[in-house]
Design a protein around this motif. Structure first.
Motif, PDB file in Angstrom:
ATOM      1  N   MET A   1       0.638  -1.230  -0.064  1.00  0.00           N
ATOM      2  CA  MET A   1      -0.024   0.009   0.121  1.00  0.00           C
ATOM      3  C   MET A   1       0.664   1.197   0.049  1.00  0.00           C
ATOM      4  SD  MET A   1      -3.579  -0.684   2.249  1.00  0.00           S
ATOM      5  CE  MET A   1      -3.050  -1.695   3.536  1.00  0.00           C
ATOM      6  N   THR A   2       1.790   1.076   0.826  1.00  0.00           N
ATOM      7  CA  THR A   2       2.555   2.546   0.935  1.00  0.00           C
ATOM      8  C   THR A   2       3.759   2.453  -0.185  1.00  0.00           C
ATOM      9  OG1 THR A   2       4.129   1.193   2.329  1.00  0.00           O
ATOM     10  CG2 THR A   2       2.566   3.015   3.372  1.00  0.00           C
ATOM     11  N   LYS A   3       4.116   1.496  -0.622  1.00  0.00           N
ATOM     12  CA  LYS A   3       5.318   1.737  -1.624  1.00  0.00           C
ATOM     13  C   LYS A   3       4.985   1.562  -2.987  1.00  0.00           C
ATOM     14  CE  LYS A   3       8.576  -0.171   1.586  1.00  0.00           C
ATOM     15  NZ  LYS A   3      10.026   0.273   1.734  1.00  0.00           N
TER      16      LYS A   3
ATOM     17  N   LYS B   1       1.012   6.211   5.375  1.00  0.00           N
ATOM     18  CA  LYS B   1       1.016   5.253   6.432  1.00  0.00           C
ATOM     19  C   LYS B   1      -0.186   5.133   7.242  1.00  0.00           C
ATOM     20  CE  LYS B   1       5.955   4.843   7.075  1.00  0.00           C
ATOM     21  NZ  LYS B   1       6.512   6.152   6.813  1.00  0.00           N
ATOM     22  N   GLU B   2      -0.748   6.561   7.354  1.00  0.00           N
ATOM     23  CA  GLU B   2      -1.789   6.754   8.262  1.00  0.00           C
ATOM     24  C   GLU B   2      -3.143   5.807   7.332  1.00  0.00           C
ATOM     25  OE1 GLU B   2      -1.632  10.546   9.792  1.00  0.00           O
ATOM     26  OE2 GLU B   2      -3.933  10.456  10.131  1.00  0.00           O
ATOM     27  N   PHE B   3      -3.383   6.218   6.243  1.00  0.00           N
ATOM     28  CA  PHE B   3      -4.502   5.660   5.657  1.00  0.00           C
ATOM     29  C   PHE B   3      -4.332   4.069   5.293  1.00  0.00           C
ATOM     30  CE2 PHE B   3      -6.403   4.563   1.393  1.00  0.00           C
ATOM     31  CZ  PHE B   3      -7.703   5.071   1.577  1.00  0.00           C
ATOM     32  N   SER B   4      -2.900   3.629   5.061  1.00  0.00           N
ATOM     33  CA  SER B   4      -2.927   2.212   4.941  1.00  0.00           C
ATOM     34  C   SER B   4      -3.182   1.518   6.372  1.00  0.00           C
ATOM     35  CB  SER B   4      -1.239   1.691   4.845  1.00  0.00           C
ATOM     36  OG  SER B   4      -0.846   2.531   3.594  1.00  0.00           O
ATOM     37  N   SER B   5      -2.915   2.108   7.336  1.00  0.00           N
ATOM     38  CA  SER B   5      -3.114   1.573   8.885  1.00  0.00           C
ATOM     39  C   SER B   5      -4.608   1.351   8.992  1.00  0.00           C
ATOM     40  CB  SER B   5      -2.456   2.509   9.789  1.00  0.00           C
ATOM     41  OG  SER B   5      -1.040   2.372   9.734  1.00  0.00           O
ATOM     42  N   HIS B   6      -5.445   2.338   8.578  1.00  0.00           N
ATOM     43  CA  HIS B   6      -6.939   2.156   8.666  1.00  0.00           C
ATOM     44  C   HIS B   6      -7.606   1.194   7.866  1.00  0.00           C
ATOM     45  CE1 HIS B   6      -8.085   5.341  11.495  1.00  0.00           C
ATOM     46  NE2 HIS B   6      -7.596   6.209  10.841  1.00  0.00           N
TER      47      HIS B   6
ATOM     48  N   GLY C   1      -1.337  -5.760  -8.572  1.00  0.00           N
ATOM     49  CA  GLY C   1      -0.115  -5.486  -8.266  1.00  0.00           C
ATOM     50  C   GLY C   1       0.712  -5.147  -9.838  1.00  0.00           C
ATOM     51  N   SER C   2       0.047  -5.663 -10.734  1.00  0.00           N
ATOM     52  CA  SER C   2       0.671  -5.411 -12.099  1.00  0.00           C
ATOM     53  C   SER C   2       0.283  -4.203 -12.836  1.00  0.00           C
ATOM     54  CB  SER C   2       0.267  -6.765 -12.930  1.00  0.00           C
ATOM     55  OG  SER C   2       0.378  -7.958 -12.333  1.00  0.00           O
ATOM     56  N   THR C   3      -0.697  -3.774 -12.304  1.00  0.00           N
ATOM     57  CA  THR C   3      -1.337  -2.496 -12.871  1.00  0.00           C
ATOM     58  C   THR C   3      -1.242  -0.969 -12.411  1.00  0.00           C
ATOM     59  OG1 THR C   3      -3.499  -3.051 -12.270  1.00  0.00           O
ATOM     60  CG2 THR C   3      -3.157  -3.729 -14.505  1.00  0.00           C
TER      61      THR C   3
ATOM     62  N   ASN D   1      11.876  -3.678  -4.955  1.00  0.00           N
ATOM     63  CA  ASN D   1      11.346  -3.286  -6.166  1.00  0.00           C
ATOM     64  C   ASN D   1       9.805  -3.484  -6.095  1.00  0.00           C
ATOM     65  OD1 ASN D   1      10.399  -2.676  -8.683  1.00  0.00           O
ATOM     66  ND2 ASN D   1      11.427  -4.474  -9.754  1.00  0.00           N
ATOM     67  N   PRO D   2       8.977  -2.499  -6.140  1.00  0.00           N
ATOM     68  CA  PRO D   2       7.505  -2.418  -5.889  1.00  0.00           C
ATOM     69  C   PRO D   2       6.906  -3.238  -6.771  1.00  0.00           C
ATOM     70  CG  PRO D   2       8.240  -0.099  -5.737  1.00  0.00           C
ATOM     71  CD  PRO D   2       9.407  -0.945  -6.069  1.00  0.00           C
TER      72      PRO D   2
END
Ligand code: GLN
Length: 519
Positions: free
Chosen positions: A38-40, A46-51, A99-101, A176-177
């Motif tokens: 989510m973050t990378k 990080k805040e939004f990802s945590s929620h 993850g591919s798009t 590598n994201p």
């Protein structure tokens, strides 16, 4: 077939062990990279990802209420496990496409992300309660092997829980994201393996003591409930609702002006956005059903009160414990020196530690309880000890980061030691609490009260996400109930205070709870 007197376990246990192991591999493997993805890759804060992490894991624990109900009445356990497993595998494959798009088409990938999570949530609802229920049914009532069967099964959970972050981290968390997608694919393949094992071996081996296959579709189930078209459409609706709830809760619905207005009340973007309403409503409904039942005696009701009380305390445990998938992963990623010289340990690997410690420490705790014999503490006291050990784990890591300048990475020993203490806490609280609920629940409400335990987990996970959003980031102080968080030390101390206070209160309450349970 194994008989009552024989101490060996039925072969069906190996089937359930392997099915659960690969499913947990899928779940924890995906969870290990979730906030990193989510973050990378999706570039969420990080805040939004945590929620979002909190909303997702919370719903994962809420859907078993639906899955258990449908299995009991319509599908039976095996059909539910297979369908739930396939839905989860599909969820992982959708996440693979997400993850591919994400770089080429961010809008499509956000859509795929919520859809994939919706499938994971709804699939788990059919899988988890049904596989756990089958374990005990293979033995005659009161058989002395049941406890050890659940212990072996818990090992299966944790072998999967250790393998998942390890394998998915290896292929997906490479720096590598663009590689995160391989973790989703690896998770999906594991899930298919779980379904295959269940499909091939269940009928032959998972049997009750008289040799009848367990978990088959109930004979009284109406024919339409097995209709493929109805099943597929029903599942699609369920997954859409799950994804929709998550989306609304994330706040994105509000930003995108999604929802509709009835008499000035915005449905979808404000009134229902908070999953907390849904969770509270579930608990209140169950409490009303049980406490207003006239057939229950006073003693039975006081035992139910104990179930509600300990479930309340476990919320404090899991909400601090489940930081593992969120803030503690950010901490592993950014604040921990992971360079071994010959290999840089991926941050996601740290999520294996809990399971590794369960497998290695569980025999010690089993030995300890036997060794203590008559001095064995009561269940609520053990649970208070569990909370205390959790607080101790956070105190350990708070000590590790105290006086460390931001930007300086600390040794891995702090996270490793903390996970060892957290896991010791889990072993004092989780299996004990689970069997306490089983023992205290009146037969009539056995499943419903198990649901209270699950819903406590759902609450806790939601709270875990909210608390993780307080993780110090970018030097801005964050506040919670008058407590100000400026750095990692303040952040970890929050959990020391929270779990420590809960431990103390439960400790003092334990005698009262014991009295309430007495026959
Ligand atoms: N780790 C265990 C599992 O995945 C228990 C987790 C929990 O109860 N919160 O089944």
């Amino acid at each position: 077939m194994t008989t009552h007197s024989n101490q060996r376990h039925p072969k069906g246990l190996a089937v359930l062990f392997a099915t659960e192991m690969w499913e947990r591999y899928n779940y924890y493997g995906m969870r290990a990279i979730l906030v990193l993805f989510m973050t990378k890759a999706l570039l969420f804060s990080k805040e939004f990802s945590s929620h979002l992490y909190g909303g997702y894991t919370s719903l994962v624990y809420l859907t078993p209420l639906v899955g258990g109900y449908i299995a009991d009445r319509f599908w039976g356990n095996q059909r539910s496990i297979i369908i739930g497993g396939l839905v989860m595998a599909l969820g992982e494959f959708i996440l693979f496409f997400c993850g591919s798009t994400y770089a080429s088409d961010p809008q499509l990938s956000t859509f795929l992300f919520f859809t994939g999570l919706g499938f994971m949530i709804s699939g788990n609802g059919f899988f988890k309660p049904n596989i756990s229920a089958l374990v005990g049914q293979m033995y005659p009532k009161g058989d002395s092997r049941i406890d050890s069967a659940y212990t072996i099964f818990y090992m299966g959970i944790n072998v999967g829980g250790a393998l998942g972050p390890f394998i998915c981290g290896l292929v997906g968390d490479t720096g590598n994201p663009a590689d995160f997608k391989w973790a989703f694919l690896a998770g999906g393949i594991g899930m298919l393996l779980s379904v295959l094992i269940q499909y091939l071996f269940h009928k032959k081996y998972v049997k009750d003591p008289s040799g009848n296959t367990l978990g088959l579709t109930p004979a009284a189930a109406p024919g339409w409930t097995k209709n493929l078209l109805i099943t597929v459409s029903g599942l699609a609706v369920f997954a859409t609702i799950s994804a929709g709830l998550l989306y609304m809760d994330s706040g994105l619905a509000k930003i995108n002006h999604w929802g509709f207005n009835i008499g000035g009340i915005e449905i979808g973007t404000s009134l229902l956005t908070n999953l907390v309403f849904l969770l509270s409503a579930s608990i209140i409904t169950i409490a009303l059903i049980v406490f207003t039942d006239k057939t229950l005696s006073k003693l039975e009701k006081s035992k139910v009160l104990v179930i509600f009380t300990v479930s309340f305390f476990v919320v404090f445990f899991w909400s601090a414990f489940e930081q593992a998938g969120a803030s503690l992963t950010f901490f592993a990623d950014e604040q921990t020196n992971r360079d071994l010289g010959f290999f840089v340990v991926p941050a996601s690997f740290f999520q294996s530690l809990n399971s590794i410690f369960v497998v290695t420490l569980a025999p010690f705790f089993a030995w300890l309880w036997v060794k203590l014999g008559k001095n064995d503490p009561s269940s609520p006291t053990k649970m208070a000890i569990g909370l205390f050990l959790l607080a101790l784990g956070y105190l350990w890591i708070a000590f590790g980061v105290s006086n460390v300048q931001p930007g300086i990475k600390v040794s891995m020993i702090w996270l490793v030691g903390m996970y060892a203490m957290h896991t010791s806490g889990e072993l004092c609280l989780s299996p004990i609490g689970l069997s306490l609920v089983n023992k205290l629940a009146p037969l009539k409400f056995a499943s419903l009260l198990m649901a209270v335990w699950f819903t406590a987990n759902a609450f806790a996970n939601y709270l875990a996400g909210a608390l993780s959003s307080l993780y110090p980031d970018g030097g801005v102080a964050k506040n919670i109930m008058g407590y100000s968080i400026h750095n990692n030390y303040d952040f970890f101390m929050l959990f020391v205070v929270m779990a420590g206070t809960a431990a103390l209160i439960l400790f003092f309450l334990s005698r009262k709870l014991q009295n309430l349970m007495k026959d």
